[in-house]
Design a protein around this motif. Structure first.
Motif, PDB file in Angstrom:
ATOM      1  N   GLN A  42     -55.929 -11.486 -19.541  1.00 15.07           N
ATOM      2  CA  GLN A  42     -55.000 -10.611 -18.984  1.00 15.07           C
ATOM      3  C   GLN A  42     -55.501  -9.215 -18.815  1.00 15.07           C
ATOM      4  O   GLN A  42     -55.345  -8.645 -17.797  1.00 15.07           O
ATOM      5  N   GLU A  43     -56.316  -8.784 -19.998  1.00 16.79           N
ATOM      6  CA  GLU A  43     -56.903  -7.268 -19.519  1.00 16.79           C
ATOM      7  C   GLU A  43     -57.857  -7.235 -18.455  1.00 16.79           C
ATOM      8  O   GLU A  43     -57.934  -6.562 -17.657  1.00 16.79           O
ATOM      9  N   TRP A  44     -58.835  -8.401 -18.312  1.00 12.15           N
ATOM     10  CA  TRP A  44     -59.946  -8.389 -17.189  1.00 12.15           C
ATOM     11  C   TRP A  44     -59.085  -8.637 -15.899  1.00 12.15           C
ATOM     12  O   TRP A  44     -59.566  -8.127 -14.903  1.00 12.15           O
ATOM     13  N   GLU A  45     -57.980  -9.409 -15.833  1.00 13.98           N
ATOM     14  CA  GLU A  45     -57.270  -9.700 -14.838  1.00 13.98           C
ATOM     15  C   GLU A  45     -56.636  -8.387 -14.065  1.00 13.98           C
ATOM     16  O   GLU A  45     -56.572  -8.286 -12.934  1.00 13.98           O
ATOM     17  N   SER A  46     -56.006  -7.425 -14.848  1.00 15.54           N
ATOM     18  CA  SER A  46     -55.612  -6.329 -14.668  1.00 15.54           C
ATOM     19  C   SER A  46     -56.539  -5.575 -13.950  1.00 15.54           C
ATOM     20  O   SER A  46     -56.191  -4.371 -13.183  1.00 15.54           O
ATOM     21  N   LYS A  47     -57.559  -5.564 -14.573  1.00 14.97           N
ATOM     22  CA  LYS A  47     -58.839  -4.681 -14.134  1.00 14.97           C
ATOM     23  C   LYS A  47     -59.411  -5.397 -12.762  1.00 14.97           C
ATOM     24  O   LYS A  47     -60.400  -4.787 -12.156  1.00 14.97           O
ATOM     25  N   GLY A  48     -58.855  -6.443 -12.250  1.00 15.35           N
ATOM     26  CA  GLY A  48     -59.430  -7.156 -10.994  1.00 15.35           C
ATOM     27  C   GLY A  48     -60.807  -7.722 -11.190  1.00 15.35           C
ATOM     28  O   GLY A  48     -61.450  -8.166 -10.388  1.00 15.35           O
ATOM     29  N   LEU A  49     -61.133  -8.273 -12.347  1.00 14.07           N
ATOM     30  CA  LEU A  49     -62.450  -8.879 -12.829  1.00 14.07           C
ATOM     31  C   LEU A  49     -62.135 -10.425 -12.933  1.00 14.07           C
ATOM     32  O   LEU A  49     -60.899 -10.968 -13.309  1.00 14.07           O
ATOM     33  N   THR A  50     -63.088 -11.063 -12.376  1.00 16.59           N
ATOM     34  CA  THR A  50     -62.942 -12.651 -12.243  1.00 16.59           C
ATOM     35  C   THR A  50     -63.605 -13.217 -13.493  1.00 16.59           C
ATOM     36  O   THR A  50     -64.866 -13.445 -13.807  1.00 16.59           O
ATOM     37  N   VAL A  51     -62.655 -13.352 -14.531  1.00 15.48           N
ATOM     38  CA  VAL A  51     -63.156 -13.992 -15.688  1.00 15.48           C
ATOM     39  C   VAL A  51     -62.079 -15.149 -16.195  1.00 15.48           C
ATOM     40  O   VAL A  51     -60.743 -14.823 -16.155  1.00 15.48           O
ATOM     41  N   THR A  52     -62.722 -16.286 -16.650  1.00 13.54           N
ATOM     42  CA  THR A  52     -61.875 -17.383 -17.102  1.00 13.54           C
ATOM     43  C   THR A  52     -62.362 -17.580 -18.501  1.00 13.54           C
ATOM     44  O   THR A  52     -63.288 -17.022 -18.930  1.00 13.54           O
ATOM     45  N   GLY A  53     -61.518 -18.288 -19.325  1.00 13.45           N
ATOM     46  CA  GLY A  53     -62.001 -18.333 -21.035  1.00 13.45           C
ATOM     47  C   GLY A  53     -61.321 -19.702 -21.499  1.00 13.45           C
ATOM     48  O   GLY A  53     -60.460 -20.297 -20.810  1.00 13.45           O
ATOM     49  N   SER A  54     -61.843 -19.973 -22.243  1.00  8.56           N
ATOM     50  CA  SER A  54     -61.501 -21.274 -23.343  1.00  8.56           C
ATOM     51  C   SER A  54     -61.879 -21.160 -24.641  1.00  8.56           C
ATOM     52  O   SER A  54     -62.566 -20.400 -25.074  1.00  8.56           O
ATOM     53  N   VAL A  55     -60.843 -21.908 -25.484  1.00  8.30           N
ATOM     54  CA  VAL A  55     -61.181 -21.801 -26.966  1.00  8.30           C
ATOM     55  C   VAL A  55     -62.322 -22.842 -27.338  1.00  8.30           C
ATOM     56  O   VAL A  55     -62.479 -24.099 -26.846  1.00  8.30           O
ATOM     57  N   CYS A  56     -63.229 -22.295 -28.185  1.00  6.82           N
ATOM     58  CA  CYS A  56     -64.099 -23.008 -28.673  1.00  6.82           C
ATOM     59  C   CYS A  56     -65.049 -22.683 -29.883  1.00  6.82           C
ATOM     60  O   CYS A  56     -65.022 -21.591 -30.064  1.00  6.82           O
ATOM     61  N   ASP A  57     -65.016 -23.423 -30.899  1.00  3.67           N
ATOM     62  CA  ASP A  57     -65.469 -22.951 -32.081  1.00  3.67           C
ATOM     63  C   ASP A  57     -66.805 -23.737 -31.888  1.00  3.67           C
ATOM     64  O   ASP A  57     -67.336 -24.761 -32.055  1.00  3.67           O
ATOM     65  N   LEU A  58     -67.820 -22.749 -31.720  1.00  4.26           N
ATOM     66  CA  LEU A  58     -69.362 -22.909 -31.570  1.00  4.26           C
ATOM     67  C   LEU A  58     -69.976 -23.764 -32.629  1.00  4.26           C
ATOM     68  O   LEU A  58     -71.046 -24.126 -32.412  1.00  4.26           O
ATOM     69  N   ILE A  59     -69.312 -23.864 -33.821  1.00  4.52           N
ATOM     70  CA  ILE A  59     -69.977 -24.312 -35.040  1.00  4.52           C
ATOM     71  C   ILE A  59     -69.686 -26.176 -34.972  1.00  4.52           C
ATOM     72  O   ILE A  59     -70.586 -26.864 -35.300  1.00  4.52           O
ATOM     73  N   SER A  60     -68.734 -26.289 -33.916  1.00  4.82           N
ATOM     74  CA  SER A  60     -68.424 -27.745 -33.631  1.00  4.82           C
ATOM     75  C   SER A  60     -69.176 -28.348 -32.403  1.00  4.82           C
ATOM     76  O   SER A  60     -69.123 -27.627 -31.309  1.00  4.82           O
ATOM     77  N   ARG A  61     -70.003 -29.164 -32.616  1.00  4.39           N
ATOM     78  CA  ARG A  61     -70.893 -29.886 -31.702  1.00  4.39           C
ATOM     79  C   ARG A  61     -69.820 -30.365 -30.503  1.00  4.39           C
ATOM     80  O   ARG A  61     -70.249 -30.209 -29.654  1.00  4.39           O
ATOM     81  N   ALA A  62     -68.826 -30.974 -31.106  1.00  2.00           N
ATOM     82  CA  ALA A  62     -67.769 -31.789 -29.939  1.00  2.00           C
ATOM     83  C   ALA A  62     -67.209 -30.510 -29.233  1.00  2.00           C
ATOM     84  O   ALA A  62     -67.305 -30.679 -27.892  1.00  2.00           O
ATOM     85  N   ASP A  63     -66.880 -29.359 -29.662  1.00  4.34           N
ATOM     86  CA  ASP A  63     -66.372 -28.121 -28.949  1.00  4.34           C
ATOM     87  C   ASP A  63     -67.272 -27.699 -27.948  1.00  4.34           C
ATOM     88  O   ASP A  63     -67.037 -27.227 -26.853  1.00  4.34           O
ATOM     89  N   ARG A  64     -68.826 -27.466 -28.370  1.00  2.17           N
ATOM     90  CA  ARG A  64     -69.730 -27.015 -27.541  1.00  2.17           C
ATOM     91  C   ARG A  64     -70.158 -28.051 -26.295  1.00  2.17           C
ATOM     92  O   ARG A  64     -70.046 -27.441 -25.385  1.00  2.17           O
TER      93      ARG A  64
END
Length: 195
Positions: A42-64
């Motif tokens: 939300q912060e980046w959108e309010s600044k006009g920046l093109t950013v997407t995101g997703s939840v990921c626990d990098l310890i998990s191979r399946a998540d990676r």
């Protein structure tokens, strides 16, 4: 340009996401914390920046693997920049580290980043202009007290950086590491400070 920055919801990763987006890159980031990630998006959108995101626990191979599937889909099979940023430090005397501590630090700081490079390789190669940046640490170059396992994880990262730089140059993929020292961020204890 397209970019994936791990651990972009706070600290050094947050600053990298903003800088890349301000330069015009389309950025995807990930975090273990959905609430924190939503706030940053939300912060980046309010600044006009093109950013997407997703939840990921990098310890998990399946998540990676799921993260790279998301990135591949979002960026149509091509990725210009991969920033391996997320990491932790556990401050202990060398005799106090447990097998669990060792596994956690090496997995969090080294193993996932190496695997993410493997997963990202075809996307980076397809872009014709790929770049991998590991966020390492001065601890991987000099001795600091009570950080032997952290230092080992960053030393391993530094060596892999050299190997990938040589081995993947033929695929037009550059590989570098940045090695900051203590960095003031919103994080409050050494266990989560980027070294």
């Amino acid at each position: 340009m397209t970019a994936l920055v791990t651990g972009g919801s706070r600290g050094i990763g947050h600053a990298i996401v903003e800088e890349l987006a301000r330069f015009g890159a389309v950025v995807h980031t990930c975090s273990r914390n959905q609430t924190e990630l939503n706030e940053r998006l939300q912060e980046w959108e309010s600044k006009g920046l093109t950013v997407t995101g997703s939840v990921c626990d990098l310890i998990s191979r399946a998540d990676r693997e799921k993260l790279m599937e998301t990135v591949s889909s979002a960026f149509h099979g091509k990725l210009n920049i991969l920033v391996n940023n997320a990491g932790i430090a556990i401050e202990l005397e060398p005799t106090q580290y447990t097998a669990g501590d060792f596994s956690t630090v090496m997995g969090t700081n080294f193993e996932w980043g190496y695997h993410l490079c493997q997963l990202a390789h075809p996307l980076l190669k397809a872009s014709g202009n790929g770049s991998i940046v590991f966020i390492s640490s001065v601890a991987g170059v000099i001795a600091l007290p009570c950080l032997s396992v952290y230092a080992a994880s960053k030393g391993a990262m530094n060596q892999v950086t050299k190997n990938l730089a040589c081995e993947w140059a033929k695929d037009s993929i550059r590989t570098n590491a940045a090695a900051p020292s203590f960095t003031r961020t919103s994080m409050t204890n050494l266990a989560t400070v980027k070294l």
